[in-house]
Design a protein around this motif. Structure first.
Motif, PDB file in Angstrom:
ATOM      1  N   MET A  99      24.967  31.183  58.199  1.00  0.00           N
ATOM      2  CA  MET A  99      24.851  32.450  58.925  1.00  0.00           C
ATOM      3  C   MET A  99      25.462  32.314  60.322  1.00  0.00           C
ATOM      4  N   ALA A 100      25.219  31.205  60.985  1.00  0.00           N
ATOM      5  CA  ALA A 100      25.815  30.995  62.313  1.00  0.00           C
ATOM      6  C   ALA A 100      27.340  30.996  62.219  1.00  0.00           C
ATOM      7  N   ALA A 101      27.874  30.346  61.194  1.00  0.00           N
ATOM      8  CA  ALA A 101      29.336  30.317  61.011  1.00  0.00           C
ATOM      9  C   ALA A 101      29.869  31.711  60.702  1.00  0.00           C
ATOM     10  N   ALA A 102      29.146  32.476  59.893  1.00  0.00           N
ATOM     11  CA  ALA A 102      29.581  33.826  59.545  1.00  0.00           C
ATOM     12  C   ALA A 102      29.577  34.729  60.776  1.00  0.00           C
ATOM     13  N   ILE A 103      28.528  34.644  61.574  1.00  0.00           N
ATOM     14  CA  ILE A 103      28.434  35.474  62.775  1.00  0.00           C
ATOM     15  C   ILE A 103      29.554  35.112  63.750  1.00  0.00           C
ATOM     16  N   GLU A 104      29.853  33.836  63.878  1.00  0.00           N
ATOM     17  CA  GLU A 104      30.970  33.427  64.734  1.00  0.00           C
ATOM     18  C   GLU A 104      32.285  33.988  64.199  1.00  0.00           C
ATOM     19  N   HIS A 105      32.468  33.930  62.885  1.00  0.00           N
ATOM     20  CA  HIS A 105      33.682  34.467  62.257  1.00  0.00           C
ATOM     21  C   HIS A 105      33.804  35.978  62.484  1.00  0.00           C
ATOM     22  N   ILE A 106      32.698  36.692  62.368  1.00  0.00           N
ATOM     23  CA  ILE A 106      32.685  38.151  62.504  1.00  0.00           C
ATOM     24  C   ILE A 106      32.939  38.567  63.949  1.00  0.00           C
ATOM     25  N   GLY A 107      32.446  37.816  64.878  1.00  0.00           N
ATOM     26  CA  GLY A 107      32.657  38.141  66.289  1.00  0.00           C
ATOM     27  C   GLY A 107      31.879  39.367  66.721  1.00  0.00           C
ATOM     28  N   ALA A 108      32.517  40.247  67.459  1.00  0.00           N
ATOM     29  CA  ALA A 108      31.844  41.391  68.079  1.00  0.00           C
ATOM     30  C   ALA A 108      31.668  42.592  67.151  1.00  0.00           C
TER      31      ALA A 108
END
Length: 150
Positions: A99-108
């Motif tokens: 989830m942390a990696a996905a949120i970083e990938h998604i950005g803003a």
């Protein structure tokens, strides 16, 4: 060294997945969502093929032990789905790492997901809030959730 220490985070678009890796990722999803959870449904929905689809997983050597995908909805919203951890790797924080990696990938961007209802508190830790009533996906209750970055 723990079981979770020797895992490699991998991120790839569909076009960058070789056949063996794709097979292993899909096998993990089917093993958990269809076989283990006893929910016979068409797990292969065609969205893995979308050019914007991003596959994120943790692997030990070549074997995935946790996985999720990030899709793009028509309005540009990111959609996290198919969050899965192999039975023998649960309880090690792997879904949280994904989830942390996905949120970083998604950005803003705003992101949404359909959480199995019993996992709603897990997703709340990452800023997701329930946005609608519970619904059945197959025979499993789910809740729509969204995260709006500040």
């Amino acid at each position: 060294m723990t079981l979770a220490d020797d895992l490699t985070l991998r991120v790839a678009a569909f076009r960058d997945l070789d056949a063996a890796t794709l097979y292993r990722l899909l096998r993990l999803r089917v093993d958990v969502f269809v076989v283990e959870q006893g929910d016979p449904y068409a797990e292969l929905d065609g969205r893995d093929l979308e050019p914007e689809a991003t596959h994120i997983w943790l692997a030990r050597d070549d074997e995935p032990v946790a996985y999720l995908r990030v899709l793009e909805d028509p309005d540009g919203t990111a959609r996290i789905g198919r969050v899965v951890v192999a039975a023998d790797a649960r309880g090690l924080g792997l879904a949280g790492r994904l989830m942390a990696a996905a949120i970083e990938h998604i950005g803003a961007r705003t992101s949404v997901l359909a959480a199995q209802s019993h996992l709603a508190d897990f997703y709340r830790r990452y800023g997701y809030e329930v946005t609608g009533p519970e619904f059945l996906d197959g025979h499993i209750p789910h809740l729509p959730m969204a995260r709006h970055p500040r």
